[in-house]
Enzyme design. Sequence first.
Site, mmCIF file in Angstrom:
data_model
loop_
_atom_site.group_PDB
_atom_site.id
_atom_site.type_symbol
_atom_site.label_atom_id
_atom_site.label_comp_id
_atom_site.label_asym_id
_atom_site.label_seq_id
_atom_site.Cartn_x
_atom_site.Cartn_y
_atom_site.Cartn_z
ATOM 1 C CB CYS A 37 48.768 63.146 36.338
ATOM 2 S SG CYS A 37 48.363 61.411 36.355
ATOM 3 C CG HIS A 38 48.285 67.061 34.870
ATOM 4 N ND1 HIS A 38 47.452 66.013 35.148
ATOM 5 C CD2 HIS A 38 48.274 67.196 33.539
ATOM 6 C CE1 HIS A 38 46.950 65.547 34.023
ATOM 7 N NE2 HIS A 38 47.423 66.229 33.029
ATOM 8 N N GLY A 39 51.967 67.253 38.062
ATOM 9 C CA GLY A 39 52.940 67.917 38.920
ATOM 10 C C GLY A 39 52.400 68.641 40.144
#
Lengths: 428, 201, 280
Positions: free
Chosen positions: B165-167
């Site tokens: 999703c956001h690394g």
Amino acid sequence: MAHASSYQPTSSFGQWLDARLPVGRVMHDQFMTFPTPRNLNYWWTFGGILTFMLAVQIATGVVLAMHYVPTPEGAFDSVETIMRDVNWGWLLRYSHAVGGSMFFLAAYIHTFRGLYYGSYKAPREVLWILGVLILLLMIATAFMGYSLVWGQMSFWAVTVITNLFSSLDAVIPGLGTKLVQWIWGGFAVGAPTLNRLFSLHYLFPFLIAGVVVLHIWALHVPGNNNPTGIDVKGPRDTVPFHPYYTIKDGFALLMFVLLFAVLLFYAPNLLGHSDNYIPANPLQTPPHIVPEWYFLPFYAVLRAIPNKLMGVIALISSIAILFFVPWLDTSKVRSTRYRPIYKWFFWVFVVTAIVLGYLGSQPPEGWYLIFGRIFTAYYFLFFLVVMPVVGLLEKPAKLPGSITESVLGPDEPLPLSVPKARQREQVL
Amino acid sequence: MADTDHSPAQSPLLAEDEPTRRDVILVAAAGFAAVGAAAALWPLLDQMNPDQSALSVATTELDLADVDPGQAITVMWRGKPIFVRHRTDEEIAAAKAVPVDDLPDALARNANLPDDAPATDENRTTKGHEGFLIMIGICTHLGCIPKGQAPGDNKGDYDGWFCPCHGSQYDTAGRIRKGPAPQNLAIPPYAYTSDTKVKIG
Amino acid sequence: MTLRRSALAGLAIAALLVAIGATATLHAADEAPATPPAHNHDEPVIESQSWSFNGPFGTFDRAQLQRGYRVYHDVCSTCHSMRLLSYRNLGETGGPEFPKDAVEALAAQAEMTDGPNDKGEMFKRPGRPSDRFRQPFPNPETARVANNGALPPDLSVMAKAREGGPDYIHALLTGYRDPPAGFKPAPGMHYNKAFPGHQIAMPPLLSDGVVTYTDGTKPTVDNYARDVAAYLMWTAEPKLEERHKLGLRVMVFLIAFAVIMYLAKRAVWARMHGHAAPTA
């Protein structure tokens, strides 16, 4: 706008009812003879369009709820049953889904029209605040409605967005977790969550309808703003709402419905995401989670801030800041038409909102992230710095003497000069 | 609308006699109304909290005998995925080599240990079973399921888990190393009931 | 034309052009999500195919859907379920439109488990048109065991569940190649140039001639892929033809209504031309 009532019921029943519950009088005074500035352009037709869209969403939503099953096992399949087996089900479901997008499109145009013409300035502050409240309710309703499909994007949008509240753990440890579990009704997004989202998704449109009534009430106290932003000075400046604006709003509504119909019949899934045709799987997160297009600018703001709590605060602020616009704008004139400097900042702001929407759809890496931060900064600077400062420094252009003068030209009491009269209808 | 006179009528019933006593009664009445409303509101709000059935399905048992070093399995507990990885010796050594002071989150986040236990590799597992890392497989950022359980998955720069999703990137002890997640992957309450059997919850 | 009139007429024409232009340009993106542009060299390139159902007047090709069902039945259905479809759908308007007796015969080929009967036992019987399609595996766990740990996804709405839709499905089924030098698929995985990441658990099952076509269409992998992709588009969007048909009627009605409304609007506002506002 207070004006003498000219309502005279002809039938004896009409007279009897008028003495007991004067609905006919209210309708007549507020929607038939209501004095409306004669120079409203097509940007003023979106209020009527929005009322229509709310009605479409409630009507299609109520009948869809007759077939929808709010359980994790049944939700996705019940939507597909609607699409396949229910009579006209595909039409109702696509109308509701595309209708959500059209509703937001109209709401954003309506909001930007208010921003451009200073419709939030005194004496219309409460009118504006009620409008922002409607926008907030729309955002909540749309979010909950999207979750009901219970596809992959639905499920993970609920997971990610409800988890935003867990950022409160950074303020009071445990508070965020407790709040998130209260929202979920469990320890993960599941059956209780879906059922309550459905319940609230059914409730909220009626709250919106209630606030819309207040919004129209608050509009009818001072009356409409208009493209010049100057006050109505006498009966020459206005026309009765009916037939002049009923017919003009009606024509604009048809143009809007035409666009709606193109999307509905020829590209119903264009604005959707293919992942939402995959049933929700709590064990697998899709590679790219993106919200519906109308949330993308706010999503870009959220992701522009590296800190979880600050990101959430920025997200909420980006909408809440609209509540303060009536007091942030210090300009003496309403309409941006007569504001030579502010005009530029305004259009840069429009571009900013669109670019943020694009950035919200892209992965938050590299240049996307850098531009996301730059445009987020301008988004807030526009409200917090440009609005107060430019309003004080700028010297507005000369205003016309009256609305009629802006339409017919100066010093022409009963003009026969047709070409000038015809400038009235120019859009913007 | 015609102006209406809103000034209070001078009725003898409303005369200001015994102001103190009447005020006390009115305040008390308002107080009762407020308490009653608040008490009636509470069940309406509290019904949304996890119900009795959600609270009761709290334990999951699993057998680790078939999980070879380098393998990972996922089981469900309370509707959440539980990641179990049988770590190789190299993975354990890599986790032990990191000084706790260098970690973004220096706490163990282990429900079986005190809240202030440091995030050492020992504190992320159970003594005598250091090979097995047992965690809740939910990213501490926004609740996505990190990749890294299946053989072909992207495991991130630290060979642990990677959240798409956001690394966010987690190491071989499930500790956050890079990205927006604020905390290490949480360790659920669990206990070994035999050498290879574990009860979670 | 005066300024006012031309502005209004311009607006009306612009709106109509938007409607028509949108119809024309969106037709490629019609039912399924648009084919994505390639973002970088790693991502597969999906070629757009020409489909009979594209465009505002598009309809399904009955023979193609019937061939597609054949491919699904003979090849795909050994592993992939299609739980949202019933045999009766095969005879409904806007689909393959198999004749009634053909639908009954196709349903009867499938052995369904029914029950319990009055002795409390489950029993087998031939399928009926009202039955859902027979599922290859009783549950996802069995499916994984039979497929080396991979779960073959349900295909009911697959054409809407992947970017590119039928174009993607065609590209995937024709995308099996020998891996390029230096690319080693994991054990049990196959190289496919259309699949994201290029490693897919599904083996290449289509080869020329595996499915018998009776209508003279060449039994090639490309035709199989094309036909089954069209068939999957129908299963994902069974009301597409009805939608296009109703859409045309609605557009004609709305455009006529809009013209009348424009004239009515002009007539009403004409009272205002050159005059001060009337006193209401």
